[in-house]
Motif scaffolding. Structure first.
Motif, short mmCIF file in Angstrom:
data_model
loop_
_atom_site.label_atom_id
_atom_site.label_comp_id
_atom_site.label_asym_id
_atom_site.label_seq_id
_atom_site.Cartn_x
_atom_site.Cartn_y
_atom_site.Cartn_z
N PHE A 111 0.82 -1.21 0.00
CA PHE A 111 0.00 0.00 0.00
C PHE A 111 0.86 1.27 0.00
O PHE A 111 0.42 2.34 0.39
CB PHE A 111 -0.97 -0.02 1.21
N CYS B 268 -7.07 3.94 -5.30
CA CYS B 268 -6.34 3.07 -4.37
C CYS B 268 -6.48 1.60 -4.80
O CYS B 268 -7.29 1.28 -5.66
CB CYS B 268 -6.85 3.28 -2.96
N ALA C 47 -8.04 -0.68 -3.52
CA ALA C 47 -9.42 -1.15 -3.34
C ALA C 47 -10.36 -0.49 -4.35
O ALA C 47 -11.58 -0.70 -4.30
CB ALA C 47 -9.89 -0.86 -1.93
N LYS D 50 -11.00 2.73 -4.68
CA LYS D 50 -11.64 3.96 -4.23
C LYS D 50 -10.83 5.18 -4.70
O LYS D 50 -9.62 5.09 -4.94
CB LYS D 50 -11.75 4.00 -2.70
N LEU E 269 -9.08 8.90 -4.35
CA LEU E 269 -8.47 9.86 -3.42
C LEU E 269 -8.52 11.21 -4.12
O LEU E 269 -7.85 11.41 -5.16
CB LEU E 269 -7.02 9.51 -3.09
N ALA F 248 -8.47 9.90 0.61
CA ALA F 248 -9.66 9.05 0.42
C ALA F 248 -10.73 9.45 1.44
O ALA F 248 -10.42 10.07 2.46
CB ALA F 248 -9.27 7.59 0.63
N CYS G 270 -13.18 -0.41 4.95
CA CYS G 270 -12.37 -1.14 3.98
C CYS G 270 -11.65 -2.33 4.65
O CYS G 270 -11.11 -2.19 5.76
CB CYS G 270 -11.33 -0.21 3.35
N PHE H 205 -8.91 -3.48 3.86
CA PHE H 205 -7.45 -3.28 3.86
C PHE H 205 -6.99 -2.18 4.84
O PHE H 205 -5.83 -1.82 4.84
CB PHE H 205 -6.97 -2.89 2.46
N GLN H 206 -7.88 -1.64 5.61
CA GLN H 206 -7.49 -0.47 6.41
C GLN H 206 -6.28 -0.74 7.30
O GLN H 206 -5.40 0.10 7.43
CB GLN H 206 -8.66 0.03 7.27
N CYS I 215 -3.30 -0.46 5.13
CA CYS I 215 -3.18 0.76 4.31
C CYS I 215 -3.03 2.03 5.17
O CYS I 215 -2.15 2.86 4.91
CB CYS I 215 -4.40 0.87 3.41
N ARG J 284 -7.12 7.69 4.09
CA ARG J 284 -5.71 7.59 3.67
C ARG J 284 -5.35 8.77 2.77
O ARG J 284 -6.13 9.15 1.88
CB ARG J 284 -5.52 6.26 2.91
S1 SF4 Z 1 -8.06 1.95 3.36
FE1 SF4 Z 1 -8.95 3.51 2.08
S2 SF4 Z 1 -7.33 4.08 0.67
FE2 SF4 Z 1 -6.72 2.19 1.64
S3 SF4 Z 1 -7.31 0.64 0.23
FE3 SF4 Z 1 -8.99 0.88 1.67
S4 SF4 Z 1 -10.33 2.40 0.80
FE4 SF4 Z 1 -8.43 2.48 -0.33
#
Ligand code: SF4
Length: 507
Positions: free
Chosen positions: A358, A374, A376, A378, A380, A398, A406, A408-409, A412, A420
């Motif tokens: 990330f 990103c 995922a 989304k 930014l 984002a 998310c 992945f938070q 990420c 992010r």
């Molecule tokens: S945490 Fe936010 S910026 Fe990171 S991958 Fe998930 S949605 Fe995208």
């Protein structure tokens, strides 16, 4: 023949001898004629200083002399003599009024200048710090002479800053609460002071103590004012809390020194003409970095010589966007080291717990929409921009609501309540043009000359004159000290390049 001391027995080979030595008689009284003019030879630099100072219009110095014809009072020392004494002393690495007064008692060069008289150190010290405007004018007059001799062209001026220690220790820096405590204590002591005439101590000592206490109170009040200014210049609350000011020299600032240590200092800015390494401008600031110092330096040179330098050569500490724009506006060619581009270093991301998958390269930039996407998927969006050095840092972020949910938070943007963010560094047109210029062989060849010219007077002033630490306190007074040092440097350059060759030619 002089007296002979008692013979000393000494063996030479096998022969025993009585050796005769001349006796040293320290009881005798001698009267010796002194021909003052012969105390120094014709090529002695003290003659050059006296001659050069005598060429200038010293009206501003004379204007402050209160001893005048027709009014009672003793004549005073000639400003020409006091200037010459200080310049010669600085040249020899002496910057103490007491030391100059002592040297007047026995040193031939000082005796020649003063005609065997001893100048009182109070007179020397007062003169040293009193003539602000007059000294500025003298500096300009010396530049006029050097310019007339062809030693200044302003075609190329190398500029650099150097940190000089303030007359204050690290321990004199305190936070607000401590300064307020000290001030309260000082005020109490001042209030408790008795009448000096009723003191058991001598009145002189009692008055001196009272003066010292009042000065201490004044310095603490100034330190608190300085602290307010420092706090106002800082944006973050945590930085404001950490702000400290010196109770000894409230105008000094903590700066990074050349050897990597932090300490109370002033930032001395020196502009040097490349033709003969003549200092064409000097200023002292409280700025801890050189970032905003080039434009005022160009203005100083113009004020001193009536024209702007054609080209300024600086190191990377000066080359930022604002400086590039200012030099373009002033039509001054800027040559300098390229500023380093900055971004968030991978180790910083690692410290924040961001996984390599990330890191910024995993985000895709969409130039048409000016946004990032990103991993995922989304978006930014552009949030804000700021200048750092000569780069424009554009921040994208984002939506917090999307990052919160998310999967992945944790990899990420762990621990971030806002979404992010990502910083994109862009070159401004000015930086791009500057970079293109600095890639040419001609610009690189010019830049290579920089350290030899710009750092020479800095080193000379520190090593020869010994200006590694100011003796005085406060911006105005340390500026005077720096000006005396630079004036001396320029006069020494004139002696070396103009006066000495003439003397040698006449010999
Ligand atoms: S945490 Fe936010 S910026 Fe990171 S991958 Fe998930 S949605 Fe995208």
């Amino acid at each position: 023949m002089g007296n002979v001391s008692s013979p000393v027995t000494a063996l030479k080979g096998e022969e025993q001898r009585l050796v005769r030595c001349k006796e040293i008689n320290r009881q005798q009284l001698l009267l010796r004629p002194v021909e003052v003019e012969k105390l120094v030879d014709l090529g002695h630099p003290v003659r050059a200083i006296w001659e050069l100072v005598g060429r200038f219009n010293l009206e501003l110095f004379y204007a402050e002399v209160e001893s005048v014809e027709g009014v009672a009072g003793r004549p005073v020392w000639d400003p020409r003599l006091l200037i010459s004494l200080w310049i010669y002393a600085y040249k020899e690495g002496v910057s103490s009024a007491r030391e100059i007064a002592r040297l007047c008692e026995y040193h031939p060069a000082y005796q020649w200048l003063s005609g065997l008289e001893v100048v009182n150190y109070h007179t020397l010290a007062d003169f040293w710090i009193r003539h602000n405007e007059a000294l500025d004018q003298l500096f300009i007059e010396v530049l006029g002479v050097l310019s007339h001799e062809g030693l200044i062209t302003l075609q190329r001026v190398m500029h650099d800053g150097t940190k000089v220690k303030a007359c204050a220790s690290d321990k004199s820096f305190h936070r607000k609460a401590t300064l307020q405590d000290h001030l309260r204590l000082a005020r109490e002591q001042v209030e408790q002071m008795g009448d000096p005439e009723s003191e058991e101590l001598s009145q002189r000592v009692a008055k001196a103590r009272q003066r010292a206490l009042r000065e201490k109170q004044q310095r603490l009040e100034e330190a608190l004012k300085a602290l307010e200014q420092i706090e106002a210049s800082r944006s973050k609350a945590s930085e404001k809390e950490r702000a400290r000011a010196s109770s000894t020299d409230p105008e000094a600032r903590v700066m990074l020194q050349a050897k990597g240590a932090y300490g109370p200092s002033y930032n001395v800015q020196i502009s040097t003409d490349a033709k003969a390494k003549i200092i064409v401008g000097v200023g002292v600031t409280q700025a801890p970095t050189d970032a905003a110092e080039l434009e005022p330096a160009v203005d100083r040179v113009e004020a001193n010589l009536g024209e702007k330098p054609k080209q300024m050569v600086v190191d990377a500490g000066f080359t930022n966007q604002a400086t590039m724009e200012a030099m373009t506006e002033k039509q001054v060619d800027l040559i300098g080291a390229l500023p380093e581009r900055s971004g968030v270093a991978p180790n910083r991301l690692q410290q924040r717990g961001v996984r390599p998958e990330f890191y910024p390269q995993a985000f895709e930039y969409d130039a048409s929409a000016d946004c990032y996407r990103c991993p995922a998927g989304k978006v930014l969006l552009y949030e804000t921009q700021e200048r750092q050095g000569a780069s424009l840092r554009r921040r994208y972020r984002a939506r917090a609501s999307e990052c919160r949910v998310c999967a992945f938070q944790a990899q990420c943007c762990p621990g971030t309540k806002r979404g992010r963010s990502l910083v994109r560094s862009e070159q401004t047109p000015e930086l791009a043009a500057f970079q293109a210029k600095m890639e040419t062989a001609e610009a690189q060849a010019i830049y290579k000359q920089r350290s030899g010219v710009a750092e020479f007077p800095n080193a000379w002033i520190k090593d020869k004159i010994g200006l590694r630490q100011f003796r005085l306190r406060g911006l105005a007074k340390v500026s005077l000290e720096a000006l005396w040092a630079c004036l001396t440097y320029n006069i020494c350059q004139w002696i070396r390049l103009c006066w000495r060759p003439q003397i040698l030619a006449q010999a």
